[in-house]
Design a protein around this motif. Structure first.
Motif, PDB file in Angstrom:
ATOM      1  N   TYR A  89       2.358  12.870   0.397  1.00 42.76           N
ATOM      2  CA  TYR A  89       2.237  13.744  -0.754  1.00 42.76           C
ATOM      3  C   TYR A  89       0.779  13.766  -1.176  1.00 42.76           C
ATOM      4  N   GLU A  90       0.202  14.959  -1.256  1.00 46.06           N
ATOM      5  CA  GLU A  90      -1.199  15.056  -1.640  1.00 46.06           C
ATOM      6  C   GLU A  90      -1.359  14.755  -3.128  1.00 46.06           C
ATOM      7  N   MET A  91      -2.442  14.045  -3.442  1.00 46.53           N
ATOM      8  CA  MET A  91      -2.780  13.702  -4.823  1.00 46.53           C
ATOM      9  C   MET A  91      -4.217  14.145  -5.083  1.00 46.53           C
ATOM     10  N   GLY A  92      -4.477  14.589  -6.299  1.00 50.02           N
ATOM     11  CA  GLY A  92      -5.830  14.966  -6.685  1.00 50.02           C
ATOM     12  C   GLY A  92      -6.110  14.519  -8.103  1.00 50.02           C
ATOM     13  N   ALA A  93      -7.347  14.698  -8.531  1.00 56.62           N
ATOM     14  CA  ALA A  93      -7.777  14.271  -9.862  1.00 56.62           C
ATOM     15  C   ALA A  93      -6.798  14.758 -10.921  1.00 56.62           C
ATOM     16  N   GLY A  94      -6.352  13.823 -11.758  1.00 53.34           N
ATOM     17  CA  GLY A  94      -5.418  14.121 -12.834  1.00 53.34           C
ATOM     18  C   GLY A  94      -3.974  13.857 -12.484  1.00 53.34           C
ATOM     19  N   ASP A  95      -3.649  13.714 -11.202  1.00 49.31           N
ATOM     20  CA  ASP A  95      -2.262  13.448 -10.803  1.00 49.31           C
ATOM     21  C   ASP A  95      -1.871  12.009 -11.114  1.00 49.31           C
ATOM     22  N   THR A  96      -0.601  11.834 -11.498  1.00 54.29           N
ATOM     23  CA  THR A  96      -0.028  10.516 -11.690  1.00 54.29           C
ATOM     24  C   THR A  96       1.166  10.375 -10.760  1.00 54.29           C
ATOM     25  N   VAL A  97       1.362   9.151 -10.256  1.00 50.89           N
ATOM     26  CA  VAL A  97       2.477   8.866  -9.354  1.00 50.89           C
ATOM     27  C   VAL A  97       3.140   7.575  -9.816  1.00 50.89           C
ATOM     28  N   PHE A  98       4.458   7.624 -10.024  1.00 42.76           N
ATOM     29  CA  PHE A  98       5.221   6.426 -10.367  1.00 42.76           C
ATOM     30  C   PHE A  98       5.795   5.840  -9.081  1.00 42.76           C
ATOM     31  N   VAL A  99       5.553   4.551  -8.852  1.00 40.96           N
ATOM     32  CA  VAL A  99       6.098   3.848  -7.694  1.00 40.96           C
ATOM     33  C   VAL A  99       6.978   2.708  -8.217  1.00 40.96           C
ATOM     34  N   PRO A 100       8.307   2.782  -7.984  1.00 32.24           N
ATOM     35  CA  PRO A 100       9.191   1.717  -8.457  1.00 32.24           C
ATOM     36  C   PRO A 100       8.865   0.371  -7.800  1.00 32.24           C
ATOM     37  N   ALA A 101       9.271  -0.709  -8.448  1.00 32.31           N
ATOM     38  CA  ALA A 101       9.073  -2.054  -7.899  1.00 32.31           C
ATOM     39  C   ALA A 101       9.700  -2.153  -6.511  1.00 32.31           C
ATOM     40  N   ASP A 102       9.013  -2.834  -5.623  1.00 32.14           N
ATOM     41  CA  ASP A 102       9.476  -3.122  -4.268  1.00 32.14           C
ATOM     42  C   ASP A 102       9.760  -1.870  -3.440  1.00 32.14           C
ATOM     43  N   TYR A 103       9.168  -0.724  -3.790  1.00 33.69           N
ATOM     44  CA  TYR A 103       9.366   0.516  -3.049  1.00 33.69           C
ATOM     45  C   TYR A 103       8.217   0.685  -2.059  1.00 33.69           C
ATOM     46  N   ALA A 104       8.535   0.838  -0.777  1.00 33.29           N
ATOM     47  CA  ALA A 104       7.508   0.947   0.266  1.00 33.29           C
ATOM     48  C   ALA A 104       6.695   2.232   0.100  1.00 33.29           C
ATOM     49  N   HIS A 105       5.370   2.083   0.145  1.00 35.59           N
ATOM     50  CA  HIS A 105       4.470   3.216   0.025  1.00 35.59           C
ATOM     51  C   HIS A 105       3.124   2.855   0.643  1.00 35.59           C
ATOM     52  N   GLY A 106       2.360   3.855   0.947  1.00 39.15           N
ATOM     53  CA  GLY A 106       0.999   3.683   1.449  1.00 39.15           C
ATOM     54  C   GLY A 106       0.113   4.708   0.771  1.00 39.15           C
ATOM     55  N   VAL A 107      -1.189   4.473   0.793  1.00 40.93           N
ATOM     56  CA  VAL A 107      -2.147   5.409   0.213  1.00 40.93           C
ATOM     57  C   VAL A 107      -3.279   5.568   1.212  1.00 40.93           C
ATOM     58  N   LYS A 108      -3.705   6.825   1.411  1.00 38.08           N
ATOM     59  CA  LYS A 108      -4.837   7.062   2.300  1.00 38.08           C
ATOM     60  C   LYS A 108      -5.698   8.178   1.741  1.00 38.08           C
ATOM     61  N   THR A 109      -6.943   8.183   2.166  1.00 45.83           N
ATOM     62  CA  THR A 109      -7.879   9.202   1.713  1.00 45.83           C
ATOM     63  C   THR A 109      -7.678  10.473   2.532  1.00 45.83           C
ATOM     64  N   ASN A 110      -8.236  11.550   2.015  1.00 41.98           N
ATOM     65  CA  ASN A 110      -8.257  12.809   2.747  1.00 41.98           C
ATOM     66  C   ASN A 110      -9.526  12.800   3.591  1.00 41.98           C
ATOM     67  N   LEU A 111      -9.390  12.812   4.911  1.00 45.13           N
ATOM     68  CA  LEU A 111     -10.545  12.705   5.804  1.00 45.13           C
ATOM     69  C   LEU A 111     -11.486  13.888   5.687  1.00 45.13           C
ATOM     70  N   HIS A 112     -11.031  15.007   5.133  1.00 44.75           N
ATOM     71  CA  HIS A 112     -11.868  16.199   4.984  1.00 44.75           C
ATOM     72  C   HIS A 112     -12.656  16.194   3.681  1.00 44.75           C
ATOM     73  N   VAL A 113     -12.464  15.149   2.875  1.00 50.01           N
ATOM     74  CA  VAL A 113     -13.155  15.030   1.587  1.00 50.01           C
ATOM     75  C   VAL A 113     -14.055  13.792   1.662  1.00 50.01           C
ATOM     76  N   PRO A 114     -15.385  13.988   1.612  1.00 49.82           N
ATOM     77  CA  PRO A 114     -16.283  12.829   1.774  1.00 49.82           C
ATOM     78  C   PRO A 114     -16.351  11.899   0.560  1.00 49.82           C
ATOM     79  N   GLU A 115     -16.013  12.409  -0.641  1.00 48.88           N
ATOM     80  CA  GLU A 115     -16.108  11.582  -1.842  1.00 48.88           C
ATOM     81  C   GLU A 115     -15.009  10.522  -1.844  1.00 48.88           C
ATOM     82  N   PRO A 116     -15.320   9.341  -2.332  1.00 45.04           N
ATOM     83  CA  PRO A 116     -14.301   8.289  -2.421  1.00 45.04           C
ATOM     84  C   PRO A 116     -13.140   8.714  -3.321  1.00 45.04           C
ATOM     85  N   LEU A 117     -11.946   8.274  -2.965  1.00 42.01           N
ATOM     86  CA  LEU A 117     -10.762   8.468  -3.790  1.00 42.01           C
ATOM     87  C   LEU A 117     -10.755   7.348  -4.820  1.00 42.01           C
TER      88      LEU A 117
END
Length: 141
Positions: A89-117
């Motif tokens: 799921y794409e995320m951008g400035a201002g987005d919020t994401v709720f992740v429940p306890a013990d719920y498997a997830h990963g986070v990665k940067t957008n390779l086409h965007v040079p600025e740090p996430l």
């Protein structure tokens, strides 16, 4: 529980706090990712609560993992993805994401965007950024 306000713990600037290297559950430094410690404390029942800033350089990622507590991610700047249930799921400035306890997830940067996430991670119970017990790596199902 009687909480006493402690400005050394309860007032923190996430932009000027010292940077911390993050560890995975194998006690290995996660490359390309740094954090700064935000405010934190204890709530009823002695449960730790806190918020930290995470800065992910382009190309970096958090592998699929779980946390002992629930958290909300708030994207401060740039673009990236959260991986949940086999979907990015794409995320951008201002987005919020709720992740429940013990719920498997990963986070990665957008390779086409040079600025740090940059993300503000708010968790209950909160685990220190530098703790290897903060997250447990898991396999995709």
């Amino acid at each position: 529980m009687d909480t006493v306000f402690d400005p050394n713990k309860h007032v923190r600037n996430i932009y000027t706090s010292p940077e911390v290297k993050l560890l995975d559950s194998r006690h290995e430094v996660i490359p390309g990712i740094l954090g700064t410690v935000g405010a934190g404390g204890l709530i009823e029942g002695g449960v730790p609560i806190g918020a930290d800033r995470i800065v992910m350089e382009s190309g970096s990622r958090f592998e699929l993992h779980t946390h002992p507590g629930a958290h909300i991610l708030f994207v401060l700047s740039s673009r990236g993805y959260i991986h949940i249930d086999g979907v990015d799921y794409e995320m951008g400035a201002g987005d919020t994401v709720f992740v429940p306890a013990d719920y498997a997830h990963g986070v990665k940067t957008n390779l086409h965007v040079p600025e740090p996430l940059e993300i503000l991670a708010f968790g209950v119970p909160h685990m220190p950024l530098e703790s290897a017990e903060r997250m447990t790596l898991v396999e995709e199902r």
